[in-house]
Design a protein around this motif. Structure first.
Motif, PDB file in Angstrom:
ATOM      1  N   SER A 121       0.855  -1.191   0.000  1.00  0.00           N
ATOM      2  CA  SER A 121       0.000   0.000   0.000  1.00  0.00           C
ATOM      3  C   SER A 121       0.892   1.242   0.000  1.00  0.00           C
ATOM      4  O   SER A 121       1.991   1.171   0.539  1.00  0.00           O
ATOM      5  CB  SER A 121      -0.943  -0.023   1.203  1.00  0.00           C
ATOM      6  N   PRO A 122       0.488   2.362  -0.553  1.00  0.00           N
ATOM      7  CA  PRO A 122      -0.752   2.606  -1.274  1.00  0.00           C
ATOM      8  C   PRO A 122      -0.881   1.724  -2.530  1.00  0.00           C
ATOM      9  O   PRO A 122       0.096   1.515  -3.238  1.00  0.00           O
ATOM     10  CB  PRO A 122      -0.648   4.078  -1.670  1.00  0.00           C
ATOM     11  N   LYS A 142       2.438  -1.954   4.257  1.00  0.00           N
ATOM     12  CA  LYS A 142       2.468  -0.481   4.179  1.00  0.00           C
ATOM     13  C   LYS A 142       3.817   0.074   3.727  1.00  0.00           C
ATOM     14  O   LYS A 142       4.862  -0.402   4.179  1.00  0.00           O
ATOM     15  CB  LYS A 142       2.134   0.093   5.554  1.00  0.00           C
ATOM     16  N   GLY A 144       5.758   4.108   2.743  1.00  0.00           N
ATOM     17  CA  GLY A 144       5.556   5.553   2.890  1.00  0.00           C
ATOM     18  C   GLY A 144       6.513   6.326   2.014  1.00  0.00           C
ATOM     19  O   GLY A 144       7.330   5.738   1.290  1.00  0.00           O
ATOM     20  N   THR A 176       0.956   6.215  -6.553  1.00  0.00           N
ATOM     21  CA  THR A 176       2.106   7.030  -6.106  1.00  0.00           C
ATOM     22  C   THR A 176       3.044   7.408  -7.245  1.00  0.00           C
ATOM     23  O   THR A 176       3.825   8.344  -7.114  1.00  0.00           O
ATOM     24  CB  THR A 176       2.940   6.269  -5.057  1.00  0.00           C
ATOM     25  N   ASN A 327       1.080  14.475   0.337  1.00  0.00           N
ATOM     26  CA  ASN A 327       0.701  14.284   1.732  1.00  0.00           C
ATOM     27  C   ASN A 327       0.092  15.597   2.222  1.00  0.00           C
ATOM     28  O   ASN A 327       0.734  16.641   2.181  1.00  0.00           O
ATOM     29  CB  ASN A 327       1.959  13.943   2.551  1.00  0.00           C
ATOM     30  N   SER A 367      -4.134   4.961   2.090  1.00  0.00           N
ATOM     31  CA  SER A 367      -3.366   5.953   2.855  1.00  0.00           C
ATOM     32  C   SER A 367      -4.174   7.220   3.073  1.00  0.00           C
ATOM     33  O   SER A 367      -4.340   8.027   2.157  1.00  0.00           O
ATOM     34  CB  SER A 367      -2.058   6.301   2.144  1.00  0.00           C
ATOM     35  N   ASP A 369      -3.375   9.807   4.684  1.00  0.00           N
ATOM     36  CA  ASP A 369      -2.575  11.046   4.753  1.00  0.00           C
ATOM     37  C   ASP A 369      -2.523  11.776   3.414  1.00  0.00           C
ATOM     38  O   ASP A 369      -2.067  12.909   3.352  1.00  0.00           O
ATOM     39  CB  ASP A 369      -1.121  10.721   5.155  1.00  0.00           C
ATOM     40  N   HIS A 370      -2.941  11.092   2.339  1.00  0.00           N
ATOM     41  CA  HIS A 370      -2.708  11.632   1.004  1.00  0.00           C
ATOM     42  C   HIS A 370      -4.007  11.849   0.223  1.00  0.00           C
ATOM     43  O   HIS A 370      -5.057  11.331   0.595  1.00  0.00           O
ATOM     44  CB  HIS A 370      -1.828  10.665   0.194  1.00  0.00           C
TER      45      HIS A 370
END
Ligand SMILES: Cc1ncc(COP(=O)(O)O)c(C=O)c1O
Length: 397
Positions: A121-122, A142, A144, A176, A327, A367, A369-370
């Motif tokens: 992920s994402p 996960k 990041g 991403t 983000n 995610s 956060d994004h």
């Protein structure tokens, strides 16, 4: 009505839902700028459209072999040899109604209840649901920004257990844009071979890479990992052919036969006319793809630069695909009037309501956060949309 349990297990595609909502608001007269689309904003190149017209006029309008016509399978094996130095036989290729359909058929052919499938992920929104529809369980790994949204060999090794059947890799990635180098794929392949799991490698954005980034398929690493790989690709993104519905897979003959068997009892062959168009896409002039990528590259440079200039926003510069994945979590907890932003879904709602801009909340990709912005839209739209977002961000207190 009591529906089958599998209907409750999954959710509708949130990206398609955002596009539909933006279109509905537009129909009401609202001036919406959409960063939602997961498809090139260019027309299918003329030579490809002409091939389809010829197919119709020649009466190529009947059922074809379930897994695709020989002419297209030849074009696909030549593509693999030319672009990836991968040798496949025609019996190791199947053509389906889009890469999504290939992935669905693969999951139906390979996974059972009790199996686990690793999904970094994402992730692209459909992977978990496609796995869930097969009865298997997604195992989310996960990543990041700090690791460029890429999994490490150690992380992969730690996630594998005796139920693990496969990992889904997507490079370049939606959402991403992160893209694995050959060396990174080599390191992952070592774990995959040692643990003897399958790798489903979704390479649909292969052609959309920037600054000369050399695309590699994990199947290129060694014969050992090629044997465990099913490479998924298609014509949707590289040739602006999302509506034509042609995707394909290459892998071991027994897997391809099983996929073809599944396909024989759901859709039968992909559309005959689209298959002829795909032959022209793969064999014909490739200039149109280069021109699209040049335009995406210019837009990428602008949008990533502009996002990083916004207070409290950070965005990785992607090596491929056509998405920015900033983000925006530092905005959570802020408000504009009675509009409180608590996460990516309420932020996307805020941008749509207040700024007339459609984006996809990161939560859909695993995610919160994004948010995801597709830059497969004109530079004019991008400039205007970014200005609106900038102002909306400034208004949050
Ligand atoms: C990562 C990824 N895989 C597969 C697909 C599906 O492509 P197709 O149009 O060939 O079904 C998409 C489309 O958005 C995608 O982003």
């Amino acid at each position: 009505m009591k529906f089958a349990k599998r209907v409750e297990r999954i959710k509708p595609s949130p990206t398609l839902a955002i596009t539909a909502k933006a279109n509905a608001l537009r129909a009401e007269g609202r001036d919406i700028i959409s960063f939602g689309a997961g498809e090139p904003d260019f027309d299918t190149p003329v030579n490809i459209r002409e091939a389809a017209v010829r197919a119709i006029q020649d009466g190529f309008t009947r059922y074809t072999p379930v897994g695709g016509i020989d002419e297209l399978k030849d074009a696909i094996t030549e593509k693999f040899q030319r672009d990836n130095q991968l040798i496949y036989k025609k019996s190791e290729i199947v053509v389906s109604c889009g890469a999504k359909h290939v992935l669905y058929n693969l999951a139906q052919a390979l996974f059972d209840e009790g199996d686990e499938v690793i999904i970094p992920s994402p992730y692209w929104v459909s992977y978990p649901d496609i796995v869930l529809l097969s009865g298997a369980t997604p195992s989310i790994l996960k990543t990041g920004e700090a690791d460029g949204f890429k999994i490490t060999p150690d992380q992969l090794e730690g996630a594998i257990n005796k139920r693990t059947k496969a990992i889904v890799l997507n490079s370049p990635s939606n959402p991403t844009g992160s893209t694995y180098t050959f060396a990174e794929l080599e390191a992952l392949a070592e774990v995959i071979v040692e643990k003897n799991i399958l790798v489903i490698s979704d390479e649909i954005y292969e052609k959309i890479v920037y600054d000369g980034f050399p695309f590699s398929s994990i199947a290129m690493v060694s014969e050992d990992v090629k044997r465990l790989s099913v490479v998924v690709n298609g014509v949707s993104k590289a040739y602006a052919m999302t509506g034509w519905r042609i995707g394909y897979a290459a892998g071991q003959e027994d897997i391809i036969s099983a996929v073809t068997k599944i396909q024989s009892q759901n859709t039968s062959n992909p559309a005959s006319i689209s298959q002829k168009a795909a032959v022209e896409a793969l064999n014909g002039d490739q200039n149109a793809t280069g021109e699209m990528v040049e335009a995406f590259s210019e837009r990428r440079n602008y949008i990533i630069g502009a996002l990083n200039k916004m207070e409290g926003v950070s965005c990785m510069n992607p090596d491929g695909a056509f998405y920015a994945f900033p983000n925006m979590s530092s905005l959570y907890g802020k408000a504009y009037g009675d509009k409180k932003v608590t996460g990516s879904a309420s932020l996307a709602e805020y941008f749509l309501d207040v700024a007339n801009v459609a984006v996809v909340p990161g939560i859909a990709f695993g995610s919160d956060d994004h948010i995801r912005l597709s830059y497969a839209t004109s530079m004019k739209n991008i400039r205007e949309g970014i200005t609106r977002i900038e102002n909306a961000v400034k208004n949050l207190k």
